[in-house]
Design a protein around this motif. Structure first.
Motif, PDB file in Angstrom:
ATOM      1  N   PHE A 222      11.994  89.830  43.996  1.00  0.00           N
ATOM      2  CA  PHE A 222      12.579  88.759  43.001  1.00  0.00           C
ATOM      3  C   PHE A 222      11.841  88.334  41.650  1.00  0.00           C
ATOM      4  O   PHE A 222      12.648  87.529  40.887  1.00  0.00           O
ATOM      5  CB  PHE A 222      11.635  87.681  44.159  1.00  0.00           C
ATOM      6  N   GLU A 223      10.746  88.687  41.531  1.00  0.00           N
ATOM      7  CA  GLU A 223      10.076  88.122  40.489  1.00  0.00           C
ATOM      8  C   GLU A 223      11.057  88.976  38.870  1.00  0.00           C
ATOM      9  O   GLU A 223      10.878  87.617  38.015  1.00  0.00           O
ATOM     10  CB  GLU A 223       8.141  89.135  40.402  1.00  0.00           C
ATOM     11  N   LEU A 224      10.817  90.031  39.299  1.00  0.00           N
ATOM     12  CA  LEU A 224      12.120  90.562  38.693  1.00  0.00           C
ATOM     13  C   LEU A 224      13.551  90.119  38.030  1.00  0.00           C
ATOM     14  O   LEU A 224      13.914  90.320  36.523  1.00  0.00           O
ATOM     15  CB  LEU A 224      12.179  91.974  38.028  1.00  0.00           C
ATOM     16  N   ARG A 225      13.553  89.845  38.931  1.00  0.00           N
ATOM     17  CA  ARG A 225      15.289  89.096  38.490  1.00  0.00           C
ATOM     18  C   ARG A 225      15.371  87.307  38.348  1.00  0.00           C
ATOM     19  O   ARG A 225      15.965  86.607  38.191  1.00  0.00           O
ATOM     20  CB  ARG A 225      15.823  89.276  39.751  1.00  0.00           C
ATOM     21  N   GLY A 226      14.059  87.032  38.235  1.00  0.00           N
ATOM     22  CA  GLY A 226      13.550  85.737  38.015  1.00  0.00           C
ATOM     23  C   GLY A 226      13.568  84.673  39.125  1.00  0.00           C
ATOM     24  O   GLY A 226      13.689  83.643  39.088  1.00  0.00           O
ATOM     25  N   VAL A 227      13.846  84.956  40.712  1.00  0.00           N
ATOM     26  CA  VAL A 227      14.015  84.177  41.411  1.00  0.00           C
ATOM     27  C   VAL A 227      12.442  83.348  41.722  1.00  0.00           C
ATOM     28  O   VAL A 227      11.676  83.960  41.668  1.00  0.00           O
ATOM     29  CB  VAL A 227      14.615  84.813  42.465  1.00  0.00           C
ATOM     30  N   LYS A 228      13.109  82.660  41.308  1.00  0.00           N
ATOM     31  CA  LYS A 228      11.537  81.281  41.806  1.00  0.00           C
ATOM     32  C   LYS A 228      11.477  80.876  43.379  1.00  0.00           C
ATOM     33  O   LYS A 228      10.481  80.485  43.293  1.00  0.00           O
ATOM     34  CB  LYS A 228      11.855  79.896  40.962  1.00  0.00           C
ATOM     35  N   GLN A 229      12.199  80.895  44.279  1.00  0.00           N
ATOM     36  CA  GLN A 229      12.399  79.943  44.842  1.00  0.00           C
ATOM     37  C   GLN A 229      12.501  81.362  46.122  1.00  0.00           C
ATOM     38  O   GLN A 229      13.691  81.258  46.345  1.00  0.00           O
ATOM     39  CB  GLN A 229      12.921  78.842  45.062  1.00  0.00           C
ATOM     40  N   PHE A 230      11.588  81.988  47.345  1.00  0.00           N
ATOM     41  CA  PHE A 230      12.304  82.702  48.319  1.00  0.00           C
ATOM     42  C   PHE A 230      11.428  82.801  49.553  1.00  0.00           C
ATOM     43  O   PHE A 230      10.298  81.792  49.311  1.00  0.00           O
ATOM     44  CB  PHE A 230      12.221  84.045  47.909  1.00  0.00           C
ATOM     45  N   THR A 231      11.404  83.399  50.356  1.00  0.00           N
ATOM     46  CA  THR A 231      10.232  82.837  51.733  1.00  0.00           C
ATOM     47  C   THR A 231      10.731  83.889  52.382  1.00  0.00           C
ATOM     48  O   THR A 231      11.657  84.685  52.888  1.00  0.00           O
ATOM     49  CB  THR A 231      10.895  81.646  52.864  1.00  0.00           C
ATOM     50  N   THR A 232       9.154  84.559  52.615  1.00  0.00           N
ATOM     51  CA  THR A 232       9.372  86.239  53.494  1.00  0.00           C
ATOM     52  C   THR A 232       8.875  85.551  54.376  1.00  0.00           C
ATOM     53  O   THR A 232       7.772  85.535  54.668  1.00  0.00           O
ATOM     54  CB  THR A 232       8.590  87.050  52.833  1.00  0.00           C
ATOM     55  N   ILE A 233       9.600  86.694  55.178  1.00  0.00           N
ATOM     56  CA  ILE A 233       8.904  86.790  57.480  1.00  0.00           C
ATOM     57  C   ILE A 233       8.908  87.379  57.502  1.00  0.00           C
ATOM     58  O   ILE A 233       9.827  88.562  57.769  1.00  0.00           O
ATOM     59  CB  ILE A 233       9.732  85.697  57.621  1.00  0.00           C
ATOM     60  N   LYS A 234       7.959  88.282  58.418  1.00  0.00           N
ATOM     61  CA  LYS A 234       7.287  89.271  59.109  1.00  0.00           C
ATOM     62  C   LYS A 234       8.070  89.178  60.625  1.00  0.00           C
ATOM     63  O   LYS A 234       7.670  88.632  61.799  1.00  0.00           O
ATOM     64  CB  LYS A 234       6.359  89.791  59.528  1.00  0.00           C
ATOM     65  N   GLY A 235       9.586  89.023  60.822  1.00  0.00           N
ATOM     66  CA  GLY A 235      10.753  88.411  61.876  1.00  0.00           C
ATOM     67  C   GLY A 235      10.343  89.309  62.791  1.00  0.00           C
ATOM     68  O   GLY A 235       9.878  90.828  62.423  1.00  0.00           O
ATOM     69  N   LEU A 236      11.175  88.802  64.179  1.00  0.00           N
ATOM     70  CA  LEU A 236      11.755  89.651  64.709  1.00  0.00           C
ATOM     71  C   LEU A 236      12.935  90.443  65.203  1.00  0.00           C
ATOM     72  O   LEU A 236      13.700  90.066  63.977  1.00  0.00           O
ATOM     73  CB  LEU A 236      12.700  88.912  66.262  1.00  0.00           C
ATOM     74  N   GLU A 237      12.415  92.089  64.617  1.00  0.00           N
ATOM     75  CA  GLU A 237      13.276  93.077  63.902  1.00  0.00           C
ATOM     76  C   GLU A 237      13.735  93.123  62.485  1.00  0.00           C
ATOM     77  O   GLU A 237      14.845  93.779  62.355  1.00  0.00           O
ATOM     78  CB  GLU A 237      14.683  93.096  65.341  1.00  0.00           C
ATOM     79  N   GLY A 238      12.668  92.779  61.556  1.00  0.00           N
ATOM     80  CA  GLY A 238      13.257  92.374  60.529  1.00  0.00           C
ATOM     81  C   GLY A 238      14.052  91.441  59.762  1.00  0.00           C
ATOM     82  O   GLY A 238      14.623  91.453  59.274  1.00  0.00           O
ATOM     83  N   SER A 239      14.232  90.162  60.663  1.00  0.00           N
ATOM     84  CA  SER A 239      14.595  88.986  61.082  1.00  0.00           C
ATOM     85  C   SER A 239      13.992  87.874  60.514  1.00  0.00           C
ATOM     86  O   SER A 239      12.599  87.984  60.138  1.00  0.00           O
ATOM     87  CB  SER A 239      15.840  88.592  62.334  1.00  0.00           C
ATOM     88  N   CYS A 240      14.577  86.912  60.674  1.00  0.00           N
ATOM     89  CA  CYS A 240      13.831  85.548  59.954  1.00  0.00           C
ATOM     90  C   CYS A 240      13.500  84.740  60.573  1.00  0.00           C
ATOM     91  O   CYS A 240      12.878  83.769  60.748  1.00  0.00           O
ATOM     92  CB  CYS A 240      15.185  84.261  59.126  1.00  0.00           C
ATOM     93  N   ASP A 241      13.528  85.009  61.940  1.00  0.00           N
ATOM     94  CA  ASP A 241      13.877  84.771  63.862  1.00  0.00           C
ATOM     95  C   ASP A 241      11.599  84.398  63.393  1.00  0.00           C
ATOM     96  O   ASP A 241      11.263  85.407  63.470  1.00  0.00           O
ATOM     97  CB  ASP A 241      14.002  85.344  65.070  1.00  0.00           C
ATOM     98  N   LEU A 242      10.958  83.499  63.833  1.00  0.00           N
ATOM     99  CA  LEU A 242       9.884  83.419  63.306  1.00  0.00           C
ATOM    100  C   LEU A 242       9.360  84.168  65.307  1.00  0.00           C
ATOM    101  O   LEU A 242      10.163  83.695  65.717  1.00  0.00           O
ATOM    102  CB  LEU A 242       8.562  82.163  63.709  1.00  0.00           C
ATOM    103  N   PRO A 243       8.416  84.700  65.290  1.00  0.00           N
ATOM    104  CA  PRO A 243       8.003  84.941  66.795  1.00  0.00           C
ATOM    105  C   PRO A 243       6.866  84.462  67.529  1.00  0.00           C
ATOM    106  O   PRO A 243       6.722  83.273  66.394  1.00  0.00           O
ATOM    107  CB  PRO A 243       7.154  86.314  65.711  1.00  0.00           C
ATOM    108  N   LEU A 244       7.144  84.117  68.371  1.00  0.00           N
ATOM    109  CA  LEU A 244       6.164  83.922  69.402  1.00  0.00           C
ATOM    110  C   LEU A 244       5.313  84.514  70.009  1.00  0.00           C
ATOM    111  O   LEU A 244       4.083  84.091  70.438  1.00  0.00           O
ATOM    112  CB  LEU A 244       7.346  83.005  70.445  1.00  0.00           C
TER     113      LEU A 244
END
Length: 351
Positions: A222-244
């Motif tokens: 993202f930094e190389l491509r100049g993306v300023k806004q992003f969110t990374t999540i260690k989610g369920l099965e690699g998804s964006c779902d937050l684990p409980l």
């Protein structure tokens, strides 16, 4: 056979001592030769395995994304005015097989609150052959496989939620997906699926990951491509779902933060949520559970739905803090506003 591609293959496939990484420009060219079919099947299969063994660099991922931008579909999000930035939810294309996904309800909650959402994906594919998002949406009453890219764009503008169905809207990647099925391993192109944005304007990309090194690759890409806004999540099965069941490891990046990138460790128990992620036992049951939540019922998914919905409402700027986000997510569900949003989308697609 492409002699140019053969040189790229030799470069990354020469082993630990003599192999080299591709430059960003070379990676972009290699991706184009694969997508346009100028490299042979033997070359492509060998490249995908060699690239997996070598492990990709951020520059290589950035180059592949450059080619996706050049030859792939684009939703012109700059042409539409929204109160919040467009959020792209990056979901693994090979679906879910162990835990029930709540991503579609998260998307509906965001769209109900005025946050435009773009999702993308395809049909069942290797190596997991799990339940893909497009089938969940079909179970909820929306068949995104039937729309042209123009209709997909209009759907976002009118309802605040849309889905790019890659087999139809980005057919150039279909042959590469078939190689992925045949080699039995997820090549680095599977990482591209998570961080690619099918939009022409600035967006807020939400990226799931499994292994910690992947998060750093994404951040550097993202930094190389100049993306300023992003969110990374260690989610369920690699998804964006937050684990409980564990602490959520989240990376936050946007221009307004004190630091360009900040770490957030989110403990569900701190906000009164349970510690159990719901197992995916039956795909039919998944649809029933999701539909029940949307209709205002309470079942075993409710904690995960509110936890995820509230977090994303906060992260997208709708709510000032997490506690308010969780409260608003619950209110939107209980007041049937999420159900009304789903019906709005169904009515629009039917028309």
């Amino acid at each position: 056979m492409s002699n140019t591609f053969r040189e790229y293959l030799k470069k990354i496939g020469s082993g630990t001592h003599t192999g080299k990484d591709l430059t960003r420009t070379e990676a972009a060219d290699a991706a184009k030769l694969m997508l346009l079919g100028e490299a042979t099947p033997a070359q492509i299969g060998a490249f995908l395995i060699a690239h997996r063994i070598k492990r990709p660099t951020a520059a290589e991922l950035a180059g592949i994304l450059d080619t996706y931008d050049e030859v792939g579909p684009k939703i012109p999000t700059n042409d539409v005015s929204f109160d919040y930035p467009v959020t792209v939810l990056g979901t693994p294309y090979d679906g879910r097989s162990r835990t029930v996904p709540v991503t579609p309800i998260t998307a509906l909650i965001l769209a109900t609150a005025g946050v435009p959402v773009v999702m993308h994906g395809g049909d069942r594919m290797g190596t997991k052959y799990g339940l893909p998002m497009v089938e969940i949406w079909q179970g909820l009453g929306i068949d995104f496989t039937q729309f042209s890219l123009t209709q997909v764009t209009e759907l976002l503008a009118k309802t605040g939620l849309t889905f790019v169905y890659v087999p139809r809207h980005f057919p150039l990647i279909n042959p590469v997906i078939s190689y992925r099925n045949e080699i039995g391993k997820r090549p680095p192109l599977a990482s591209i699926e998570l961080i690619w944005s099918p939009c022409s304007g600035d967006v807020h990309t939400m990226v799931g990951f499994v292994h910690p090194p992947t998060e750093m690759f994404f951040k550097e890409t993202f930094e190389l491509r100049g993306v300023k806004q992003f969110t990374t999540i260690k989610g369920l099965e690699g998804s964006c779902d937050l684990p409980l069941s564990r602490t959520a490891i989240i990376g936050l990046a946007e221009p307004d933060l004190k630091l360009p990138w900040e770490r957030l460790l989110l403990h569900p128990k701190d906000y009164g949520f349970g510690n159990k992620d719901i197992a995916l036992d039956s795909e039919t049951k998944v649809i029933e559970q999701l539909q029940g939540i949307i209709n205002g019922e309470s079942n075993e998914l409710i904690s995960s739905v509110i936890y995820n919905g509230g977090f994303y409402l906060w992260r997208c700027g709708v709510c000032a803090d997490l506690k308010t986000g969780f409260e608003q997510a619950e209110t939107l569900l209980n007041d049937q506003k999420v159900s009304l949003k789903l019906q709005e989308i169904i009515n629009f697609t039917n028309s």
